[in-house]
Design a protein around this motif. Structure first.
Motif, short mmCIF file in Angstrom:
data_model
loop_
_atom_site.label_atom_id
_atom_site.label_comp_id
_atom_site.label_asym_id
_atom_site.label_seq_id
_atom_site.Cartn_x
_atom_site.Cartn_y
_atom_site.Cartn_z
N THR A 55 40.91 11.16 -10.03
CA THR A 55 42.04 11.63 -10.82
C THR A 55 41.60 12.05 -12.22
O THR A 55 41.76 13.20 -12.61
N THR A 272 43.92 20.29 -9.64
CA THR A 272 43.40 18.92 -9.55
C THR A 272 42.05 18.70 -10.19
O THR A 272 41.44 17.67 -9.98
N GLY A 298 48.33 21.51 -5.78
CA GLY A 298 46.95 21.04 -5.58
C GLY A 298 46.04 22.07 -4.94
O GLY A 298 46.25 23.28 -5.03
N GLY A 384 48.99 14.08 -8.06
CA GLY A 384 48.11 15.18 -7.64
C GLY A 384 46.65 14.90 -7.89
O GLY A 384 45.81 15.76 -7.64
N THR A 385 46.33 13.69 -8.38
CA THR A 385 44.97 13.28 -8.75
C THR A 385 44.31 14.35 -9.62
O THR A 385 43.17 14.74 -9.40
N VAL A 386 45.06 14.82 -10.61
CA VAL A 386 44.57 15.88 -11.50
C VAL A 386 43.84 15.30 -12.69
O VAL A 386 42.66 15.57 -12.91
#
Length: 440
Positions: A55, A272, A298, A384-386
């Motif tokens: 992330t 992401t 994503g 979104g594990t951005v």
């Protein structure tokens, strides 16, 4: 214990392994040798979860809070989380000469989001060779920038850290302002962005494009991902450049070429990657909302990216168009999308929205002083594990950190994986009569 593990299904095993490695990583990051002045276990757990889920959200500054040992632990967690635990497990099995059984293949299939189990072992071998090769090339390119600038030892180390972080779409940086100092540096912009675009487009797309040089011979998934990625990236660059053109806090004071570079990087990173060359908190509200949309969508399946995935969003759009045109089937590139894929895309989207809505609701209870846009941005970034942040993550309460930890974990493994992990297999074989329900 072994018999209990044997009764677990692949999603349950994947979840168990992920949580175990996160706890192990948190334990290692809590060691005195891993930090400069010590951190709480919750902060160590947050950092380990953020690294393992690739992330990039942080509650303590990576470069100043952690020692070299701690940063190496973070790098290992990023590599494990990005390429997949089961990928490395299969590699170890192969090196030990052990046979990859059906259960192991099912685990890899689940971890890499594959539809079939026949070629997963070959995919794992190619994935590892390809990933390490791309990272090595990036390290060399970045070393020519940072080596002369900060000394070859520190420059190569910084190149290794950022190459691993970028390719795995993690967004971790050893510098407090991420890559803001290189907002108009072409080599850094291009190298880092190419890394996370390749990592986020999906390994099956990369391999298929390599073997099938002609567009007509590509798989449908590859065609959709390539066209979709090109269109959404170009459109995003134009949108952000227009919205931020006169904003002096972002790109307003840059040259025209600088504006293009900054807009390009900030347009592709929400898929992401998590790096930033601009101060996110200073961007226009319209830009931030657009970035939120990009973060929710994503990257691609079988990639290091998160979100609901671009193909999921496109299938929903295509299904809507088919309905409006009164078509019975969803057709793209002269191929029919199966009904079960449309249902899967719809289920994944609804469950993902539910996760985000729940996270936003809970954070509004725990972070009462935070603006709503900041909470929404941070929630979608975590799911979104951005890793992009408007600054809220570093100020989270204890409960807020726990909420984001759970959101990152759900976002990485996917809502459907969690649903399958805890769902009981259906034994209902009764078919009931059909009746219409009014909608709309």
């Amino acid at each position: 214990m072994k018999s209990k593990l044997a009764r677990l299904n692949p999603p349950q095993i994947l979840l168990l392994v992920f949580v175990s490695l996160i706890l192990t990583g948190a334990g290692l990051l809590k060691l005195p040798v891993a930090t400069t002045n010590g951190i709480t276990f919750l902060d160590a757990l947050f950092t380990a979860t953020s690294a393992m889920t690739v992330t990039g959200l942080i509650v303590v500054d990576t470069g100043s809070a952690f020692s070299t040992f701690g940063e190496v632990i973070i790098m290992l967690l990023i590599q494990l989380g990005g390429l997949g635990i089961m990928t490395f497990a299969v590699l170890i099995f192969i090196m030990m000469g052990k046979k990859i059984g059906l259960k192991e293949r099912l685990l890899v299939k689940q971890a890499l989001n594959q539809n079939a189990i026949g070629d997963v072992v070959l995919l794992v071998k190619r994935l590892l060779i390809f990933s390490l090769s791309v990272e090595a090339i990036a390290v060399i390119l970045l070393s020519f920038v940072w080596g002369p600038e900060m000394g070859w030892k520190d420059g190569i180390y910084a190149s290794v850290f950022h190459a691993i972080s970028a390719f795995n779409n993690a967004g971790f940086s050893i510098w407090e302002n991420s890559l803001s100092d290189y907002v108009i540096h072409p080599m850094v912009n291009v190298t880092i962005s190419v890394l996370f675009i390749i990592g986020g487009i999906g390994f099956t797309v990369v391999f298929d494009s390599w073997h099938s040089r002609e567009f007509l011979h590509l798989r449908l998934h590859t065609k959709i991902m390539l066209i979709g990625t090109i269109v959404i990236n170009i459109f995003s660059v134009i949108v952000l450049m227009i919205l931020e053109f006169n904003n002096p806090a972002t790109i307003g004071d840059l040259s025209n070429f600088g504006k293009v570079q900054a807009s390009y990087f900030q347009a592709v990173t929400p898929r992401t990657a998590g790096f930033n060359t601009l101060d996110i908190a200073q961007m226009e509200h319209a830009s931030l909302f657009y970035i939120i949309t990009l973060m929710f969508v994503g990257g691609g399946s079988t990639s290091t990216a998160g979100g609901i995935k671009l193909t999921t969003a496109l299938i929903i759009i295509l299904a809507t168009i088919a309905f409006l045109k009164n078509r019975e089937h969803v057709v793209v590139f002269r191929r029919r999308i199966g009904f079960h894929l449309v249902m899967r895309a719809l289920a994944l989207t609804i469950m993902s929205l539910s996760v985000v809505i729940t996270t936003v609701f809970l954070l509004n209870l725990t972070e009462k002083e935070a603006p709503f846009l900041n909470i929404l941005f941070e929630s979608v970034s975590a799911f979104g594990t951005v890793g992009l942040s408007m600054g809220l993550t570093g100020e989270l309460s204890v409960l807020g950190k726990i909420i984001i930890i759970i959101t990152m974990l759900v976002g990485k493994l996917g809502p459907l994986t969690f649903a399958f992990a805890f769902a009981h297999p259906s034994t209902d074989i009764i078919k009931y009569p059909k009746e219409e329900v009014l909608t709309g």
